[in-house]
Design a protein around this motif. Structure first.
Motif, short mmCIF file in Angstrom:
data_model
loop_
_atom_site.label_atom_id
_atom_site.label_comp_id
_atom_site.label_asym_id
_atom_site.label_seq_id
_atom_site.Cartn_x
_atom_site.Cartn_y
_atom_site.Cartn_z
N ASN A 149 11.90 55.14 -85.68
CA ASN A 149 11.85 56.47 -85.06
C ASN A 149 13.06 57.30 -85.50
N ILE A 150 12.94 58.60 -85.35
CA ILE A 150 13.95 59.51 -85.92
C ILE A 150 15.36 59.24 -85.38
N PHE A 151 15.45 58.92 -84.10
CA PHE A 151 16.80 58.71 -83.55
C PHE A 151 17.39 57.38 -84.01
N ALA A 152 16.55 56.39 -84.25
CA ALA A 152 17.04 55.14 -84.84
C ALA A 152 17.59 55.42 -86.24
N GLU A 182 20.87 57.52 -91.62
CA GLU A 182 19.90 57.87 -92.67
C GLU A 182 19.51 59.35 -92.60
N ILE A 183 19.68 59.95 -91.43
CA ILE A 183 19.38 61.37 -91.22
C ILE A 183 20.63 62.00 -90.60
N PRO A 184 21.05 63.16 -91.11
CA PRO A 184 22.27 63.78 -90.56
C PRO A 184 22.03 64.32 -89.14
N ALA A 232 25.83 61.83 -78.76
CA ALA A 232 25.28 63.12 -78.34
C ALA A 232 25.30 64.06 -79.53
N PHE A 233 24.19 64.78 -79.73
CA PHE A 233 24.10 65.69 -80.86
C PHE A 233 23.21 66.86 -80.49
N HIS A 234 23.35 67.96 -81.25
CA HIS A 234 22.56 69.15 -80.97
C HIS A 234 21.09 68.92 -81.35
N ASP A 235 20.20 69.39 -80.48
CA ASP A 235 18.76 69.32 -80.77
C ASP A 235 18.46 70.22 -81.97
N ILE A 236 17.60 69.75 -82.86
CA ILE A 236 17.28 70.49 -84.08
C ILE A 236 16.46 71.75 -83.76
N ASN A 237 15.80 71.78 -82.64
CA ASN A 237 14.94 72.90 -82.25
C ASN A 237 15.28 73.30 -80.80
N VAL A 273 22.48 76.07 -75.22
CA VAL A 273 23.02 74.71 -75.35
C VAL A 273 21.85 73.74 -75.16
N HIS A 274 21.62 72.91 -76.14
CA HIS A 274 20.57 71.88 -76.05
C HIS A 274 21.07 70.66 -76.79
N VAL A 275 21.64 69.76 -76.02
CA VAL A 275 22.21 68.54 -76.58
C VAL A 275 21.33 67.36 -76.18
N GLY A 280 4.59 62.11 -70.01
CA GLY A 280 5.84 62.86 -70.08
C GLY A 280 6.01 63.62 -71.38
N LEU A 281 5.03 63.49 -72.27
CA LEU A 281 5.06 64.14 -73.59
C LEU A 281 6.32 63.78 -74.38
N GLN A 282 6.67 62.49 -74.35
CA GLN A 282 7.82 62.03 -75.14
C GLN A 282 7.43 62.04 -76.61
N GLU A 283 8.23 62.74 -77.40
CA GLU A 283 7.95 62.88 -78.83
C GLU A 283 8.65 61.77 -79.62
N LEU A 293 18.37 61.89 -73.28
CA LEU A 293 18.52 62.84 -72.19
C LEU A 293 18.76 64.21 -72.81
N HIS A 294 17.92 65.17 -72.45
CA HIS A 294 18.14 66.55 -72.87
C HIS A 294 19.15 67.16 -71.90
N ILE A 295 20.20 67.78 -72.42
CA ILE A 295 21.17 68.49 -71.59
C ILE A 295 21.12 69.95 -72.04
P1 5GP Z 1 11.06 64.65 -76.51
O1 5GP Z 1 9.85 65.53 -76.60
O2 5GP Z 1 10.82 63.30 -77.13
O3 5GP Z 1 11.63 64.58 -75.12
O4 5GP Z 1 12.18 65.39 -77.34
C1 5GP Z 1 12.48 65.13 -78.68
C2 5GP Z 1 13.49 66.15 -79.13
O5 5GP Z 1 14.03 65.72 -80.35
C3 5GP Z 1 12.91 67.54 -79.35
O6 5GP Z 1 13.58 68.48 -78.52
C4 5GP Z 1 13.13 67.79 -80.84
O7 5GP Z 1 13.47 69.13 -81.12
C5 5GP Z 1 14.26 66.84 -81.15
N1 5GP Z 1 14.28 66.35 -82.53
C6 5GP Z 1 13.22 65.85 -83.22
N2 5GP Z 1 13.63 65.48 -84.45
C7 5GP Z 1 14.95 65.73 -84.52
C8 5GP Z 1 15.92 65.53 -85.56
O8 5GP Z 1 15.64 65.04 -86.66
N3 5GP Z 1 17.20 65.92 -85.28
C9 5GP Z 1 17.53 66.44 -84.06
N4 5GP Z 1 18.82 66.78 -83.89
N5 5GP Z 1 16.65 66.64 -83.07
C10 5GP Z 1 15.37 66.27 -83.31
#
Ligand code: 5GP
Length: 125
Positions: free
Chosen positions: A9-12, A18-20, A32-37, A42-44, A97-100, A106-108
């Motif tokens: 998964n992306i966070f692993a 492997e991913i910045p 803790a890192f900034h959400d890409i979207n 503030v979305h950490v 919960g629509l976990q992606e 944790l979204h902050i």
């Molecule tokens: P979920 O829907 O699982 O609670 O949230 C996943 C979050 O991860 C989303 O807000 C999405 O924007 C973020 N995200 C997905 N891929 C990446 C990534 O490669 N880098 C970062 N920083 N955030 C990501």
């Protein structure tokens, strides 16, 4: 809930370097890192470094050190991001919960008035 953990998964992949990512805070057991979207100014995202899928998986299986580290990291992120006017911390888990991303996070969120937490769901049939 299931705790089958997808090592790719992306966070692993972020944890393996492997991913910045745009790091806000790194501790022994948490990152803790900034959400890409971002959904707010503030979305950490705060994640444990261990392989946990959801909040309940983490709460059940993490060590005391990991649990303390993660909770202290919440407070440090709030302070570092200057969220003096308040914030929202939330986690999505599983299908409903629509976990992606299937690594506990944790979204902050903050930096503006965030509005109501949920829209009303359609009535149950
Ligand atoms: P979920 O829907 O699982 O609670 O949230 C996943 C979050 O991860 C989303 O807000 C999405 O924007 C973020 N995200 C997905 N891929 C990446 C990534 O490669 N880098 C970062 N920083 N955030 C990501």
């Amino acid at each position: 809930m299931t705790r089958n953990y997808d090592q790719n998964n992306i966070f692993a992949r972020i944890l393996r370097g492997e991913i910045p990512n745009n790091t806000v805070l790194e501790t022994n057991h948490s990152l803790a890192f900034h959400d890409i979207n971002p959904a707010a100014p503030v979305h950490v995202l705060l994640i444990p470094k261990g392989a946990y899928v959801t909040c309940d998986d983490f709460a059940t299986h993490a060590s005391a050190d990991e649990l303390v580290d993660f909770n202290r990291a919440i407070a440090r992120v709030v302070e570092l991001m200057g969220l003096t006017a308040g914030y929202r911390a939330l986690t999505n888990a599983g299908r409903d919960g629509l976990q992606e991303v299937p690594h506990y996070h944790l979204h902050i969120l903050g930096g503006r008035a965030l509005g109501p937490i949920l829209t009303k769901a359609a009535p149950l049939s």
